[in-house]
Design an enzyme around this catalytic site. Sequence first.
Site, PDB file in Angstrom:
ATOM      1  N   CYS A  51       0.863  -1.183   0.000  1.00  0.00           N
ATOM      2  CA  CYS A  51       0.000   0.000   0.000  1.00  0.00           C
ATOM      3  C   CYS A  51       0.899   1.232   0.000  1.00  0.00           C
ATOM      4  O   CYS A  51       1.721   1.403   0.913  1.00  0.00           O
ATOM      5  CB  CYS A  51      -0.874  -0.033   1.248  1.00  0.00           C
ATOM      6  SG  CYS A  51      -1.900   1.432   1.478  1.00  0.00           S
ATOM      7  N   CYS A 108      -2.950  14.782   3.683  1.00  0.00           N
ATOM      8  CA  CYS A 108      -4.104  14.830   2.781  1.00  0.00           C
ATOM      9  C   CYS A 108      -4.923  16.066   3.120  1.00  0.00           C
ATOM     10  O   CYS A 108      -5.115  16.390   4.290  1.00  0.00           O
ATOM     11  CB  CYS A 108      -4.972  13.591   2.936  1.00  0.00           C
ATOM     12  SG  CYS A 108      -6.360  13.565   1.765  1.00  0.00           S
ATOM     13  N   CYS A 160     -11.415  14.012   5.652  1.00  0.00           N
ATOM     14  CA  CYS A 160     -12.541  13.139   5.993  1.00  0.00           C
ATOM     15  C   CYS A 160     -12.569  12.987   7.508  1.00  0.00           C
ATOM     16  O   CYS A 160     -11.529  12.825   8.147  1.00  0.00           O
ATOM     17  CB  CYS A 160     -12.405  11.785   5.308  1.00  0.00           C
ATOM     18  SG  CYS A 160     -12.373  11.943   3.516  1.00  0.00           S
ATOM     19  N   CYS A 179     -10.864   9.938   9.323  1.00  0.00           N
ATOM     20  CA  CYS A 179      -9.526   9.522   8.880  1.00  0.00           C
ATOM     21  C   CYS A 179      -8.433  10.287   9.620  1.00  0.00           C
ATOM     22  O   CYS A 179      -8.421  11.516   9.620  1.00  0.00           O
ATOM     23  CB  CYS A 179      -9.407   9.746   7.376  1.00  0.00           C
ATOM     24  SG  CYS A 179      -7.791   9.318   6.711  1.00  0.00           S
ATOM     25  N   CYS A 194      -6.102   0.974   7.972  1.00  0.00           N
ATOM     26  CA  CYS A 194      -6.712   2.045   7.189  1.00  0.00           C
ATOM     27  C   CYS A 194      -6.917   3.292   8.019  1.00  0.00           C
ATOM     28  O   CYS A 194      -7.514   3.243   9.079  1.00  0.00           O
ATOM     29  CB  CYS A 194      -8.072   1.605   6.699  1.00  0.00           C
ATOM     30  SG  CYS A 194      -7.968   0.251   5.580  1.00  0.00           S
TER      31      CYS A 194
HETATM   32  N1  SAH Z   1      -7.600   9.303  -0.318  1.00  0.00           N
HETATM   33  C1  SAH Z   1      -7.926   8.086  -0.949  1.00  0.00           C
HETATM   34  C2  SAH Z   1      -6.830   7.076  -0.763  1.00  0.00           C
HETATM   35  C3  SAH Z   1      -6.594   6.695   0.690  1.00  0.00           C
HETATM   36  S1  SAH Z   1      -7.412   5.204   0.962  1.00  0.00           S
HETATM   37  C4  SAH Z   1      -9.247   7.572  -0.469  1.00  0.00           C
HETATM   38  O1  SAH Z   1      -9.750   8.092   0.517  1.00  0.00           O
HETATM   39  O2  SAH Z   1      -9.794   6.684  -1.114  1.00  0.00           O
HETATM   40  C5  SAH Z   1      -7.713   5.250   2.627  1.00  0.00           C
HETATM   41  C6  SAH Z   1      -8.909   4.334   2.860  1.00  0.00           C
HETATM   42  O3  SAH Z   1      -8.994   4.102   4.258  1.00  0.00           O
HETATM   43  C7  SAH Z   1     -10.218   4.962   2.427  1.00  0.00           C
HETATM   44  O4  SAH Z   1     -11.047   3.998   1.830  1.00  0.00           O
HETATM   45  C8  SAH Z   1     -10.817   5.434   3.722  1.00  0.00           C
HETATM   46  O5  SAH Z   1     -12.204   5.499   3.617  1.00  0.00           O
HETATM   47  C9  SAH Z   1     -10.302   4.381   4.684  1.00  0.00           C
HETATM   48  N2  SAH Z   1     -10.195   4.839   6.061  1.00  0.00           N
HETATM   49  C10 SAH Z   1      -9.748   6.023   6.489  1.00  0.00           C
HETATM   50  N3  SAH Z   1      -9.790   6.085   7.840  1.00  0.00           N
HETATM   51  C11 SAH Z   1     -10.258   4.887   8.260  1.00  0.00           C
HETATM   52  C12 SAH Z   1     -10.496   4.322   9.537  1.00  0.00           C
HETATM   53  N4  SAH Z   1     -10.253   4.992  10.655  1.00  0.00           N
HETATM   54  N5  SAH Z   1     -10.973   3.060   9.590  1.00  0.00           N
HETATM   55  C13 SAH Z   1     -11.189   2.353   8.454  1.00  0.00           C
HETATM   56  N6  SAH Z   1     -10.954   2.832   7.235  1.00  0.00           N
HETATM   57  C14 SAH Z   1     -10.507   4.099   7.130  1.00  0.00           C
HETATM   58 FE1  SF4 Z   2      -7.666  11.861   2.569  1.00  0.00          FE
HETATM   59 FE2  SF4 Z   2      -8.153  10.056   4.447  1.00  0.00          FE
HETATM   60 FE3  SF4 Z   2     -10.171  11.173   3.142  1.00  0.00          FE
HETATM   61 FE4  SF4 Z   2      -8.579   9.433   1.842  1.00  0.00          FE
HETATM   62  S1  SF4 Z   2      -9.915   8.984   3.581  1.00  0.00           S
HETATM   63  S2  SF4 Z   2      -9.313  11.440   1.112  1.00  0.00           S
HETATM   64  S3  SF4 Z   2      -6.601   9.890   2.834  1.00  0.00           S
HETATM   65  S4  SF4 Z   2      -8.716  12.257   4.483  1.00  0.00           S
END
Ligand code: SAH
Ligand code: SF4
Length: 356
Positions: free
Chosen positions: A109, A116, A120, A123, A338
């Site tokens: 990964c 970022c 979100c 995240c 994640c």
């Molecule tokens: N920015 C892109 C690529 C990062 S992927 C995106 O958001 O798709 C990161 C993944 O981890 C995303 O699918 C997000 O929804 C997930 N993710 C982020 N924080 C998380 C958490 N605390 N628990 C589980 N999944 C999470």
């Molecule tokens: Fe950025 Fe995290 Fe949202 Fe992916 S899930 S777009 S890494 S803030």
Amino acid sequence: MITEPKKTNLLALGRDGLKNYLAGLGMKAFRADQVARWIYAEGMTSFEGMTNLSKADREMLAGAAEIKPPVLLDRLTSTDGTEKYLFGMEDGERVESVLIPGEDRTTLCISSQAGCALGCRFCLTGAGGFQRDLLPHEITGQVFMARALAAPDVITNIVMMGTGEPLLNRDNVFEALRRLTDPKMFSISTRRITLSTAGVVPGIKALGDSGLGIGLAVSLNASNDAVRDEVMPINRKYPIAKLMTALREFPLAPRRRITIEYVMLAGVNDSLADARALGKLLRGLKCKVNLIPFNEHAGSKYRRPSHDAVNDFKDTLADMGYAAFIRDSRGSDILAACGQLRAEAAGVACPHDGQK
Ligand code: SAH
Ligand code: SF4
């Protein structure tokens, strides 16, 4: 003080860049293929071992050029075998990658940005804010290093699901993907690379138009705009209807499906009504659904749903005809799961197990 002239980092050059650079040193075009083989197929970082070059050429290269990947600053191994690497870039910026060994594959990964900007709510990466875009070789450099670090394991799959939003760093990410798939560079099959986006609609269109042919994953995480607006602020710019149109128009290679990622947040998006709404939304889209139970982290108001809630959600989707999987993140003991990358900046990167 006399400073040495800065050497050219061959890893920062694309295939044509390497050819032009070597031509500038008076080397024939086919030498570029030989040097690329040593670098990408053999993982070589110095010139002495490039035995099909003349000694004079090797010495000339050693004087003018270098093969300089990111530096490994730290390495953590989880009890489940997941490994997290912390890499330092030339300016000191730190980026993480996660190696996820599986039964029939080993997935890496990788990150596309340091931090970022999309914020979100669930995240940790988002909470840490945005530092900067990564350059093509800083993205491919993670693969270069991880290949050596993972040996004798062979990395079979790449997911761009680490920190950052790849489609907001489009040019650098697309160039990195070209290098990763180039048969004379990293030579990784397009079928084994997946990019994950939070739903940057123009970027999805550009990825489709690029002809890169890699897999697409989308972090949907909600089935209506009210919830998605709340958990993913980018939804206010690209609401669900626009996103779904982009997904329906995305050119898919034969036998490929879009991966829908759905982080499950207790009491927010995990009810059976949500599952049914999701099923309705996805109708007709060639996709599979990965349900990711939320990885809890300090300071977050969200909670992970119960196993039963996750299973019932999955069964509801399955009953509606979807291929739905529960992806329990791995490596949570080392904050590699994640949404946990860059924990030291307020967050760590993200392993999705078994992506394709
Ligand atoms: N920015 C892109 C690529 C990062 S992927 C995106 O958001 O798709 C990161 C993944 O981890 C995303 O699918 C997000 O929804 C997930 N993710 C982020 N924080 C998380 C958490 N605390 N628990 C589980 N999944 C999470
Ligand atoms: Fe950025 Fe995290 Fe949202 Fe992916 S899930 S777009 S890494 S803030």
